[in-house]
Enzyme design. Structure first.
Site, PDB file in Angstrom:
ATOM      1  N   LYS A 333       0.853  -1.178   0.000  1.00 16.98           N
ATOM      2  CA  LYS A 333       0.000   0.000   0.000  1.00 16.98           C
ATOM      3  C   LYS A 333       0.889   1.228   0.000  1.00 16.98           C
ATOM      4  O   LYS A 333       1.715   1.413   0.878  1.00 16.98           O
ATOM      5  CB  LYS A 333      -0.871  -0.023   1.253  1.00 16.98           C
ATOM      6  CG  LYS A 333      -1.742   1.198   1.422  1.00 16.98           C
ATOM      7  CD  LYS A 333      -2.669   0.993   2.605  1.00 16.98           C
ATOM      8  CE  LYS A 333      -3.510   2.240   2.848  1.00 16.98           C
ATOM      9  NZ  LYS A 333      -4.498   1.993   3.910  1.00 16.98           N
ATOM     10  N   ASP A 430     -14.149   2.851  10.858  1.00 18.14           N
ATOM     11  CA  ASP A 430     -14.509   2.968   9.437  1.00 18.14           C
ATOM     12  C   ASP A 430     -14.905   1.608   8.866  1.00 18.14           C
ATOM     13  O   ASP A 430     -14.408   1.201   7.827  1.00 18.14           O
ATOM     14  CB  ASP A 430     -13.361   3.602   8.657  1.00 18.14           C
ATOM     15  CG  ASP A 430     -13.827   4.239   7.341  1.00 18.14           C
ATOM     16  OD1 ASP A 430     -15.064   4.380   7.159  1.00 18.14           O
ATOM     17  OD2 ASP A 430     -12.973   4.573   6.507  1.00 18.14           O
TER      18      ASP A 430
END
Ligand code: NAG
Ligand code: NAG
Ligand code: NAG
Ligand code: NAG
Ligand code: NAG
Ligand code: NAG
Ligand code: NAG
Ligand code: NAG
Ligand code: NAG
Ligand code: NAG
Length: 590
Positions: A333, A430
């Site tokens: 990432k 989230d």
């Protein structure tokens, strides 16, 4: 004579040219000694108090009258020469010299970590007076007699003695007194004493032979001085950006170890001079495979580097890459960090993931942080996200009811773990279907901890800037900004509604009306028309009983007040019960 003058002139010209090339038109070398900023020779080339002088005839560098033989800008140290104190027993003309040194008003102190106060002799009491008012002194004694055995490297009072000094001293005066143990069988009328670089001096028995030691060293020894900037620590120094010395962007500040002032250093992954703007330069790790081993393909990054096994290979690229028929253990990432908030989120994710270990939480394999472009290396999850599967687009078959129930249970387990069992309590903040990854076997892995908060166990809620994704966000948290574990429970209720309806919770426009999945779902439940909103596949494959129980569970998770929602552990238990078709709902459905 003419020749040597010419040669000298040539050398001077060469030195000057080299100095010009360094940038600021300042002389940065004297003889063969570097003169790095904050030090300098000409006005405008040094920080206040760090002026040195270069005697070009001798090619020697001086701070005042102290000869400097080396400068270490990263450790805040300078090596200097200092004369040896001596005392010779001559029955006819006894002679001695006390050597004093005063650094008051300079940025220098005698390094207590690098120097040793040392004396050589056979009838020696050497005194080190460490302050002008004589309030601090130390010393050591060296004796020899018929029976003394001397050994090289041994400085414990037989022919040689050593002791350490206090940190932060700026003055000394070295003097002698006699022990009265003078041994006549040794031809050693003289005592010597000096503060010396401890790694440089090692006692030799031959040092006791008359003035051998003194003569061999031209009457002086190397000593290490510490220096630092100012007299306050980093935090205070940073307040004044005009005088703050750590000028390079990629630099950091360190309190001086002797407690006076501070030093600058380059951030990790950078090298150069932190006291100069742009002075810390990126290290190209890829060109130095010895220090930075990489057996794969190496890419230099600002402050760091990326080493990866080439395509079709796997393994630890720092050790070995080998061919792989299987699909690779790893996803990388690279966040787009364009502001501080994103950087903070990224660091947060690393921290959170480093604290967790659960089969339904994505694994972090590694990361490199000390960089402008940080990377996270994750377990590679090949099956896409839960939202991909719910949308069941091209090449993705819709999830079976079994799978949906199992995925719900797995996510519940992961959250329950984060809330209660992980080494720290973690609120994900989230939860949404695009943050739930599925592997080849459709096992769920919770990912994306960028917004997560870890809280100490005693804390039941924390006030925070509201973060999350619209459609999944706990309305109570949205209103109050008070984050509790129940915010995750709400978002999980949204996931349950998604799994049942096969729809995503993101608000969507239909005939000019914005529709909210959660609202539609709750209204249908209330109006007892639940089955109108349930995914036909779910109705087909699941028992009415199971579907109703999941819907009721979702409803309690979606209660407006966090207090009315169950805990993730209770949710997990109820889902397990539904899966095993047990009637038990020990959970107090509030
Ligand atoms: C430089 O050193 C020489 C030789 O020791 C000395 O004669 C001269 O005065 C020194 N120059 C300065 C500017 O100190
Ligand atoms: C500054 O960084 C260099 C290189 O990483 C290191 O060798 C040195 O010890 C550091 N200095 C201090 C005072 O920490
Ligand atoms: C040296 O040792 C001998 C015998 O061990 C002893 O008689 C003598 O006094 C010692 N000399 C000194 C100076 O200590
Ligand atoms: C110590 O080392 C020197 C040479 O450095 C040598 O001449 C001397 O004999 C040694 N002394 C002992 C006691 O080994
Ligand atoms: C150092 O000590 C000696 C002997 O006590 C004394 O004569 C001399 O003045 C002292 N030097 C300083 C600078 O204090
Ligand atoms: C001391 O030094 C002199 C001259 O360097 C040498 O002739 C003599 O042998 C040395 N003595 C010892 C005991 O090492
Ligand atoms: C640095 O030193 C100052 C006092 O000089 C102290 O207040 C501060 O906490 C120190 N900072 C660190 C990081 O040690
Ligand atoms: C900051 O440092 C500069 C240079 O040393 C000095 O002139 C100025 O007064 C300092 N400012 C404050 C607010 O201390
Ligand atoms: C240091 O960083 C600032 C702000 O990011 C930037 O404007 C400046 O150009 C940088 N300076 C150097 C020498 O890279
Ligand atoms: C990174 O974010 C900035 C601003 O948010 C945007 O302009 C830029 O295109 C993004 N870069 C990438 C590679 O996504």
């Amino acid at each position: 004579m003419m020749m040597s003058r010419k040669l000298l002139l040539l050398l001077l010209l060469l030195t000057a040219t080299a100095a010009m090339a360094f940038g600021q038109n300042c002389i940065r070398r004297c003889g063969n000694i570097d003169v790095p900023y904050p030090f300098g020779i000409e006005p405008g080339c040094y920080r206040d108090g760090f002026d040195l002088s270069c005697n070009v005839t001798e090619s020697k560098l001086y701070a005042g009258n102290i000869e400097i033989i080396g400068m270490d800008v990263l450790n805040g140290q300078a090596r200097v020469y200092k004369r040896i104190s001596w005392d010779c027993h001559d029955p006819i003309a006894p002679s001695k010299e006390s050597i004093a040194m005063d650094l008051t008003g300079s940025p220098f102190t005698f390094s207590d970590t690098r120097n040793k106060f040392t004396a050589i002799g056979c009838d020696t009491i050497a005194l080190f007076v460490g302050s002008t008012d004589q309030s601090y002194s130390t010393g050591c004694v060296s004796i020899c007699n018929d029976n003394t055995t001397f050994s090289n490297g041994s400085c414990f009072g037989a022919g040689c003695c050593q002791t350490s000094i206090l940190p932060g001293l700026q003055f000394f005066n070295i003097t002698f007194s006699s022990t009265g143990h003078k041994d006549i069988s040794w031809d050693n009328p003289c005592s010597f004493a000096f503060l010396v670089d401890g790694s440089w001096y090692s006692f030799r028995t031959t040092d006791l032979n008359e003035t051998d030691f003194y003569d061999r060293n031209d009457g002086r020894v190397p000593m290490v001085l510490d220096w630092s900037i100012g007299d306050v620590g980093c935090e205070e120094a940073r307040q004044n950006s005009t005088s703050y010395a750590c000028r390079s962007n990629n630099s950091r500040c360190l309190n001086a170890t002797n407690g006076i002032g501070y030093l600058c250093n380059c951030s990790s992954g950078y090298q150069g001079n932190p006291y100069v703007e742009g002075g810390c330069e990126d290290i190209d790790e890829c060109t130095d495979r010895n220090t930075y081993p990489c057996h794969g393909s190496c890419t230099n990054l600002p402050g760091s580097y990326l080493c990866a096994c080439p395509k079709g290979m796997r393994g630890n690229p720092h050790e070995e890459c080998f061919p792989s028929s299987e699909r690779s253990m790893v996803a990388i990432k690279i966040p787009n960090i364009s502001n501080q908030v994103e950087l903070a989120q990224f660091i947060n994710e690393v921290f959170i993931l480093s604290q967790t270990n659960h089969r339904n939480v994505v694994k972090l394999f590694g990361c490199c942080l000390q960089t402008q472009v940080p990377l996270l290396v994750f377990e590679f999850i090949s099956g896409g996200t839960l939202s991909d599967h719910l949308l069941a687009g091209e090449g993705i078959s819709p999830l079976s009811f079994e799978d949906r129930l199992r995925i719900a249970t797995e996510v519940a387990k992961a959250l329950s773990y984060l809330h209660t069992e992980a080494s720290i309590t973690i609120f994900h903040r989230d939860i949404k279907s695009s943050n739930i990854l599925l592997d080849e076997r459709k096992t769920a892995k919770l990912a994306d901890f960028g917004a997560s908060r870890s809280v100490s166990v005693e804390q039941t809620s924390v006030a925070t800037a509201v973060q999350g994704t619209f459609g999944y966000l706990d309305p109570e948290y949205h209103q109050t900004g008070r984050l509790t574990e129940k915010s995750d429970v709400y978002s999980f209720g949204v996931i349950l509604a998604e799994l049942l309806t096969g729809q995503l919770a993101i608000p969507r426009q239909e005939n000019n009306v914005v529709r909210y999945l959660v609202m539609d779902f709750l209204v249908a439940l209330k109006q007892k028309s639940l089955f109108k909103v349930i995914d036909p596949l779910v109705l087909n494959e699941g028992s009415q009983e199971a579907v109703k129980r999941i819907a009721r569970l979702a409803e309690t998770c979606l209660k407006l007040s966090g207090n009315d929602r169950p805990t993730m552990r209770e949710v997990e238990d109820e889902l397990e019960a539904i899966r095993s078709k047990k009637a038990k709902a020990r959970m107090p459905l509030r």
